[in-house]
Design an enzyme around this catalytic site. Structure first.
Site, short mmCIF file in Angstrom:
data_model
loop_
_atom_site.label_atom_id
_atom_site.label_comp_id
_atom_site.label_asym_id
_atom_site.label_seq_id
_atom_site.Cartn_x
_atom_site.Cartn_y
_atom_site.Cartn_z
N LYS A 114 4.14 -18.95 -11.59
CA LYS A 114 4.96 -18.28 -10.57
C LYS A 114 6.26 -17.77 -11.16
CE LYS A 114 3.55 -20.01 -6.07
NZ LYS A 114 4.00 -20.55 -4.78
N LYS A 197 -7.62 -16.34 -8.73
CA LYS A 197 -8.03 -16.97 -7.46
C LYS A 197 -7.66 -16.07 -6.29
CE LYS A 197 -4.24 -19.69 -5.68
NZ LYS A 197 -3.73 -20.77 -4.93
N LYS A 200 -3.22 -15.34 -0.79
CA LYS A 200 -2.54 -14.56 0.24
C LYS A 200 -1.41 -13.75 -0.35
CE LYS A 200 -0.67 -18.99 1.64
NZ LYS A 200 -0.98 -20.11 2.37
P1 AMP Z 1 -1.71 -22.57 -0.27
O1 AMP Z 1 -2.21 -21.36 0.44
O2 AMP Z 1 -1.36 -22.28 -1.68
O3 AMP Z 1 -0.66 -23.33 0.49
O4 AMP Z 1 -2.97 -23.54 -0.35
C1 AMP Z 1 -3.37 -24.37 0.72
C2 AMP Z 1 -4.66 -25.06 0.38
O5 AMP Z 1 -5.70 -24.10 0.22
C3 AMP Z 1 -4.61 -25.85 -0.94
O6 AMP Z 1 -5.40 -27.01 -0.79
C4 AMP Z 1 -5.22 -24.91 -1.91
O7 AMP Z 1 -5.79 -25.58 -3.01
C5 AMP Z 1 -6.29 -24.24 -1.07
N1 AMP Z 1 -6.59 -22.90 -1.58
C6 AMP Z 1 -5.75 -21.83 -1.65
N2 AMP Z 1 -6.36 -20.77 -2.21
C7 AMP Z 1 -7.63 -21.18 -2.52
C8 AMP Z 1 -8.76 -20.55 -3.14
N3 AMP Z 1 -8.72 -19.28 -3.53
N4 AMP Z 1 -9.88 -21.29 -3.29
C9 AMP Z 1 -9.95 -22.57 -2.87
N5 AMP Z 1 -8.92 -23.23 -2.30
C10 AMP Z 1 -7.77 -22.55 -2.12
#
Ligand code: AMP
Ligand code: TRP
Length: 337
Positions: A114, A197, A200
């Site tokens: 990041k 990956k 968002k």
């Molecule tokens: P975040 O959106 O970064 O706050 O992620 C929230 C949850 O979603 C965490 O457990 C991440 O590991 C999971 N997550 C986010 N993006 C992915 C993805 N592309 N594939 C699988 N899990 C994800």
């Protein structure tokens, strides 16, 4: 000491949620409900480690809450709340940042990704973020943390922080929480680039499926997803060097609850001209009802706020006594609980 099992996980309301969040997190959270105590948090204090427009942050926090509820999180069975409503997080976050070592933070790959070349200019909060995440988990003495693959290192750091706290103060106070990473979709990849990956925060909207996308948009994004010209093999072993193909098979498997090998076997010999419409149908079938429920919930934001405030009271009731005990262990004179 054995600790009673308790699940904790969090999602940042830093943008609209994606299919990655649904398959890697929300769907799995809903499956855990009823088996053990489940606590889920919208981590708005994590979201502000990078710039957030205040009005949008409020909107996205309610939208993320709607996504939890629409995915089957039942506020009667799970504690669902907003991080900033429960002061235990920031308080324990500070205490644990005095336990964590700078050298440990320097190893965090998400920070390096990041911050990029800009490490001097990012917020101090972005650097300290894993200590706050450890506090999120440990304020509830959570034993299991379901997350996607990308969060494994942060949960392992939480274990290190908990172990050092226990060791330094000669107590057996915090459990060492386990990351729970299971299923076919612990790392859903971008539809445009099989090495990144799905996120968002990706500038390309075509790279992801948003939980707010309508059926046509979902079908169109899948149709345009990057793939190769080869037919599908009979098992996943044949997709070793085909990351985009592997990703679509994994998504299909996670959506239908089959194994990726079973999906391959069913489509063996067929190309993406046949596979993509089938995947789109499955994706729309699963996501459309969720999107519809989200839209209905978003029509009544006051009700969402009411659910979140009730959740915060329950979260506070669990976390405040744990943090009060931690304060005492560290040598602070007993104050209010
Ligand atoms: P975040 O959106 O970064 O706050 O992620 C929230 C949850 O979603 C965490 O457990 C991440 O590991 C999971 N997550 C986010 N993006 C992915 C993805 N592309 N594939 C699988 N899990 C994800
Ligand atoms: N860091 C996680 C992410 O970006 C979100 C998060 C914050 C979290 N606190 C947590 C996840 C506690 C699990 C447990 O995805």
């Amino acid at each position: 000491m054995t600790h009673a099992p308790r699940i904790f996980s969090g999602i940042q309301p830093s943008g609209g949620l994606t299919l990655g969040n649904y398959l890697g997190a929300l769907k799995r959270f809903a499956e855990k409900q009823g088996q053990v105590e489940t606590v889920f948090c919208l981590v708005d204090l994590h979201a502000i480690t990078v710039w957030q427009d205040p009005e949008r942050l409020r909107q996205q926090t309610r939208e993320a809450a709607a996504a939890f509820l629409a995915s089957g999180i039942d506020p009667a069975q799970s504690v669902l709340f907003v991080q900033s409503h429960v002061p235990a997080h920031t308080e324990l976050g500070w205490m644990l940042s005095c336990v964590a070592r700078v050298g440990w933070m320097n190893r965090m790959t998400q920070f390096k990704d990041k911050a990029g070349k800009n490490a001097e200019a990012v917020s101090l909060g972005l650097y300290a973020y894993p200590a706050l995440m450890a506090a999120d988990i440990l304020a509830y003495k959570a034993t299991h943390v379901p997350v996607g693959e990308d969060q494994k290192q942060h949960v392992e750091l939480t274990r290190d922080i908990a172990a050092k706290f226990n060791h330094d103060y000669g107590v057996d106070f915090f459990p060492l929480p386990e990351p729970v990473i299971e299923g076919a979709a612990t790392r859903v990849m971008s539809l445009r680039d099989g090495s990144k990956k799905m996120s968002k925060s990706d500038p390309s909207d075509a790279s992801r499926i948003n939980l707010t996308d309508d059926a046509d948009t979902i079908a169109q994004k899948i149709r345009k997803a990057r793939t190769d010209a080869d037919p599908l093999p009979g098992s996943m072993a044949g997709l070793k060097d085909r990351p985009e193909a592997r990703n679509l098979v994994n998504i299909h498997a996670a959506l239908t609850g089959e194994t990726p090998d079973a999906v391959c076997a069913r489509f063996e010999g067929q190309g993406f001209g046949a596979f993509k419409p089938a995947l789109a149908e499955v994706a729309v079938g699963v996501l459309s009802p969720i999107t519809a429920r989200m839209n209905a919930l978003m029509a009544d934001p006051a009700e969402i706020d009411r659910i979140l405030l009730a959740g915060a009271e329950r979260a506070h009731a669990i976390a405040a006594p744990i943090v009060a005990d931690a304060r005492e262990i560290m040598g602070m004179i007993r104050g209010a609980r």
